[in-house]
Write a protein that holds these residues in place. Structure first.
Motif, PDB file in Angstrom:
ATOM      1  N   HIS A 165       0.835  -1.205   0.000  1.00 47.29           N
ATOM      2  CA  HIS A 165       0.000   0.000   0.000  1.00 47.29           C
ATOM      3  C   HIS A 165       0.870   1.256   0.000  1.00 47.29           C
ATOM      4  O   HIS A 165       0.617   2.205  -0.754  1.00 47.29           O
ATOM      5  N   ILE A 166       1.923   1.257   0.821  1.00 47.48           N
ATOM      6  CA  ILE A 166       2.854   2.380   0.865  1.00 47.48           C
ATOM      7  C   ILE A 166       3.502   2.581  -0.504  1.00 47.48           C
ATOM      8  O   ILE A 166       3.638   3.709  -0.993  1.00 47.48           O
ATOM      9  N   SER A 167       3.898   1.488  -1.121  1.00 48.30           N
ATOM     10  CA  SER A 167       4.556   1.545  -2.426  1.00 48.30           C
ATOM     11  C   SER A 167       3.609   2.057  -3.499  1.00 48.30           C
ATOM     12  O   SER A 167       3.998   2.866  -4.358  1.00 48.30           O
ATOM     13  N   ALA A 168       2.365   1.601  -3.471  1.00 44.82           N
ATOM     14  CA  ALA A 168       1.372   2.051  -4.452  1.00 44.82           C
ATOM     15  C   ALA A 168       1.124   3.548  -4.312  1.00 44.82           C
ATOM     16  O   ALA A 168       1.008   4.269  -5.304  1.00 44.82           O
ATOM     17  N   GLU A 204      12.555  -5.065  -3.797  1.00 45.72           N
ATOM     18  CA  GLU A 204      12.140  -4.569  -5.114  1.00 45.72           C
ATOM     19  C   GLU A 204      11.188  -3.380  -4.976  1.00 45.72           C
ATOM     20  O   GLU A 204      11.272  -2.414  -5.739  1.00 45.72           O
ATOM     21  N   LEU A 205      10.293  -3.454  -3.998  1.00 48.14           N
ATOM     22  CA  LEU A 205       9.350  -2.355  -3.772  1.00 48.14           C
ATOM     23  C   LEU A 205      10.092  -1.083  -3.367  1.00 48.14           C
ATOM     24  O   LEU A 205       9.833  -0.001  -3.907  1.00 48.14           O
ATOM     25  N   CYS A 226      12.392   4.413  -4.591  1.00 49.38           N
ATOM     26  CA  CYS A 226      13.552   5.302  -4.720  1.00 49.38           C
ATOM     27  C   CYS A 226      13.704   5.814  -6.150  1.00 49.38           C
ATOM     28  O   CYS A 226      14.015   6.993  -6.367  1.00 49.38           O
ATOM     29  N   GLU A 227      13.499   4.946  -7.121  1.00 45.47           N
ATOM     30  CA  GLU A 227      13.627   5.352  -8.525  1.00 45.47           C
ATOM     31  C   GLU A 227      12.574   6.402  -8.881  1.00 45.47           C
ATOM     32  O   GLU A 227      12.872   7.385  -9.571  1.00 45.47           O
TER      33      GLU A 227
END
Length: 206
Positions: A66-69, A107-108, A113-114
């Motif tokens: 959820h944080i990544s999304a 990976e997340l 970062c990218e």
């Protein structure tokens, strides 16, 4: 036994590790938490029932997904459109689940970062374009550019110094001097006209 409050506190600590990029610490705490959950799980046929561990891992996984999304990561694509629930229950043993979790979390975070770097590069480019467009305006200031970017002057000032290495006003002055030097060397225009075009308030100040 591990109370719900303590369990929630341990989960929050693990999530905060992820947010800060402390992935090794995250996995250390998660491994310890999984062992505690395992030791307190119901016993069936002489072995701890693994559902509690899997549920804990899934709750944490969905939280960092959820944080990544929210950060702009296409989580489904990154996971190869796999069902995390099915994956976790397909593993035979906690070490395999934790290893997979560590890989996914890595990976997340890399993707986050990218995206952040790309966003910062784009923001800096827009800021520089705005400065160039308003360079002849003596009223060009930090707040004008930050407003154009939709961020606060305080945030923009800190961001600009971090990315460029000099303060906003020094950067603007250098831009104006460089433009003035080119105009002085390549044209026969009056110094007063060049001063105005480069954003200086007066020829005497220039």
């Amino acid at each position: 036994s591990l109370t719900t409050r303590k369990l929630d506190g341990e989960k929050r600590k693990i999530v905060e590790h992820f947010k800060a990029g402390r992935l090794e610490e995250m996995m250390t705490d998660l491994t310890l938490l999984a062992e505690i959950v395992r030791s307190e799980s119901p016993v069936r046929e002489g072995m701890p029932y693994p559902t509690s561990i899997r549920r804990t891992i899934l709750e944490l996984l969905f939280e960092i997904m959820h944080i990544s999304a929210d950060a702009g990561v296409d989580v489904d694509k990154l996971l190869g459109y796999q069902d995390p629930y099915a994956r976790v229950f397909a593993f035979n043993g906690t070490p395999f689940i934790l290893s997979w979790f560590s890989e996914v979390a890595g990976e997340l975070y890399k993707s986050i970062c990218e995206i952040a770097n790309n966003n910062q590069n784009m923001m800096l480019l827009k800021a520089q374009q705005c400065m160039e467009a308003h360079l002849s305006d003596p009223e060009l200031c930090l707040s004008l550019v930050s407003d154009a970017l939709g961020i606060t002057p305080t945030y923009f000032s800190a961001f600009f110094i971090r990315e460029v290495g000099v303060g906003f006003n020094e950067y603007i002055t250098n831009l104006r001097i460089e433009r003035a030097k080119k105009l002085l060397s390549l044209t026969n225009r009056k110094v007063s006209d060049i001063a105005v075009e480069c954003g200086f308030r007066s020829a005497s100040y220039f």
